[in-house]
Design an enzyme around this catalytic site. Sequence first.
Site, short mmCIF file in Angstrom:
data_model
loop_
_atom_site.label_atom_id
_atom_site.label_comp_id
_atom_site.label_asym_id
_atom_site.label_seq_id
_atom_site.Cartn_x
_atom_site.Cartn_y
_atom_site.Cartn_z
N TYR A 50 0.89 -1.00 -0.02
CA TYR A 50 -0.07 -0.04 0.13
C TYR A 50 1.03 1.48 0.18
O TYR A 50 1.70 1.18 0.81
CB TYR A 50 -1.02 -0.17 1.19
CG TYR A 50 -2.43 -0.06 0.85
CD1 TYR A 50 -2.91 0.95 0.03
CD2 TYR A 50 -2.86 -1.12 1.12
CE1 TYR A 50 -4.18 0.82 -0.49
CE2 TYR A 50 -4.37 -1.36 0.79
CZ TYR A 50 -4.84 -0.50 0.11
OH TYR A 50 -6.23 -0.65 -0.43
N GLU A 52 -0.55 4.63 -0.57
CA GLU A 52 -1.36 5.66 -0.45
C GLU A 52 -0.62 7.02 -0.63
O GLU A 52 0.25 7.20 0.27
CB GLU A 52 -2.67 5.64 0.20
CG GLU A 52 -3.60 4.72 -0.38
CD GLU A 52 -4.80 4.61 0.90
OE1 GLU A 52 -4.71 5.42 1.90
OE2 GLU A 52 -5.76 4.14 0.41
N ASP A 196 -6.19 13.94 -25.05
CA ASP A 196 -5.90 12.64 -24.77
C ASP A 196 -5.26 11.75 -25.73
O ASP A 196 -6.01 11.46 -26.91
CB ASP A 196 -7.38 11.84 -24.70
CG ASP A 196 -7.65 10.71 -24.16
OD1 ASP A 196 -6.53 9.73 -24.19
OD2 ASP A 196 -8.70 10.11 -23.79
N THR A 222 -3.15 6.30 -21.99
CA THR A 222 -2.85 4.97 -21.68
C THR A 222 -1.33 4.77 -21.71
O THR A 222 -0.60 5.51 -22.38
CB THR A 222 -3.58 4.10 -22.45
OG1 THR A 222 -3.23 4.24 -23.96
CG2 THR A 222 -5.19 4.10 -22.33
N LYS A 225 -0.89 1.23 -25.19
CA LYS A 225 -1.13 1.24 -26.81
C LYS A 225 0.23 1.53 -27.33
O LYS A 225 0.90 0.65 -27.39
CB LYS A 225 -2.29 2.15 -26.90
CG LYS A 225 -3.72 1.90 -26.37
CD LYS A 225 -4.77 2.61 -26.60
CE LYS A 225 -6.00 2.34 -25.68
NZ LYS A 225 -7.13 3.40 -25.60
N ARG A 231 -0.66 -2.14 -18.91
CA ARG A 231 -1.93 -1.52 -18.95
C ARG A 231 -2.44 -0.45 -17.90
O ARG A 231 -2.41 -0.86 -16.68
CB ARG A 231 -3.20 -2.71 -18.80
CG ARG A 231 -4.56 -2.40 -18.95
CD ARG A 231 -5.26 -3.67 -19.21
NE ARG A 231 -4.78 -4.16 -20.52
CZ ARG A 231 -5.25 -3.66 -21.81
NH1 ARG A 231 -6.28 -2.79 -21.83
NH2 ARG A 231 -4.79 -4.29 -22.96
C1 LIG Z 1 -8.17 3.76 -25.08
C2 LIG Z 1 -8.65 4.96 -24.83
C3 LIG Z 1 -8.80 5.51 -23.37
C4 LIG Z 1 -9.02 4.53 -22.36
O1 LIG Z 1 -8.28 3.73 -22.04
P1 LIG Z 1 -8.51 2.50 -20.78
O2 LIG Z 1 -7.24 2.07 -20.41
O3 LIG Z 1 -9.31 1.53 -21.59
O4 LIG Z 1 -9.64 3.17 -19.76
C5 LIG Z 1 -9.22 6.84 -23.17
N1 LIG Z 1 -8.89 7.65 -24.16
C6 LIG Z 1 -8.85 7.30 -25.61
C7 LIG Z 1 -8.64 8.27 -26.62
C8 LIG Z 1 -8.38 5.89 -25.81
O5 LIG Z 1 -8.38 5.48 -26.96
#
Ligand SMILES: *Cc1c(COP(=O)(O)O)cnc(C)c1O
Length: 425
Positions: A50, A52, A196, A222, A225, A231
């Site tokens: 933990y 936090e 994002d 993220t 990707k 992840r």
């Molecule tokens: C994949 C994605 C997310 C979210 O990712 P998670 O880890 O699945 O919650 C947010 N914004 C965009 C543009 C994405 O492509």
Amino acid sequence: MSLKMDDPDVYQAIQSEVIREKYTLNMIASENYASPAVIEAQANVLTNKYAEGYPGRRYYGGCEYADIVEELAIDRAKKLFGAEYVNVQPHSGSQANMAVYFSFLKPGDTILGMDLSHGGHLSHGSRVSFSGSFFDSVAYGLEQGSQIIDFTQVSDLAKKHRPKIIIAGASAYPRTIDFEKFQDIASSVDAYLMADIAHIAGLVAADLHPSPVGVADFITSTTHKTLRGPRGGLVLAKEQYGAKLDKGVFPGIQGGPLMQIIAGKAVAFAEALKPEFRAYQQQVINNARALAEGLTASGFELVTGGTDNHLLLIDLTSRGISGAEAEIALGRAGIVVNKNVIPFDKKGPKVTSGLRLGSPALTTRGMKEKEMKVIADLVGKVLEKPSDEKNIEKVKGIVLELCRTFPIYEHLEQKEGWQPHIVVS
Ligand SMILES: *Cc1c(COP(=O)(O)O)cnc(C)c1O
């Protein structure tokens, strides 16, 4: 004292997943193969801890090594993106977005994001997500002809609705995103801008897509990707927002951070700082282009006619097959893709008229333009006769050969007494 002995059921399912990943072509644009080092960093005793709070200011004792791990992750991410402030604790991309909203918005505030059906993400204001439920969400989309972002609409909606925040970024958009243009619009209505970069983070880190760092107020992502890490999620920002964002992530929307995942992030950021990573990302783009050319040559129509990044969208409208049917047929041949709505799709999200294909995972296997042409041809062959089993078997044979020529995770496959079987759904 091993998973194999203690829990053969879970062990077998994981081994089957190893086999599936090894012997299928992963063309899901949001996926990748994390390195063995990244995977190892996530599977250890850090899961017990933990922690936090933040390095040097925790709510638990015994955090000295957790602090080292998190500081490494933060410092490397700052260097990688040239960011003033970094928070590596969000459990996912959606959590990163939630943390920004929680830190700077109040329930009922107006947010302006890209329409899910035009390529946006659930967490950008979709009704079925917290983002469309807690906030009054307005959506912009693409121009009907060119299928690129309709900045006139973004600007008009911003003036009309005066959103507290504008969200730039997408999950299924094959072209470069002009963050400066978004910032001009956001400034003109006194809104925050959140970029994002979940999909394109690897390209941004490698300087192959214009970076929103220093342009947008907040950058979320993220890490799994194109960035090819574990992840998880990430928030970058100008220093002035740091204190609020720290509180927004914890205790705002999360409890204890996943220290084993943060270790994986630290490893991934170090990998991304190496010159090989830039070469990899360049190849990701080259491969997506080669794939687009190959598919076009096979008679497929692509949304926007091609791609600038790691993904492309096939418009199946004129082919007499839905996205759902195409996904299943390709899956039987060992080509893993996802159905996707296309702009102005007449079919719903469960059926769709499109497919989304990406190059990141195949590029990690070492494939280049030549293989992309072969694969584009295979996609064409399957979708030409989607219910011809003989044809699908033939394609599957070529897929397996490609997978053997470009191996992945050799060390994870248990060879003795274990028969690989690929379940065909
Ligand atoms: C994949 C994605 C997310 C979210 O990712 P998670 O880890 O699945 O919650 C947010 N914004 C965009 C543009 C994405 O492509």
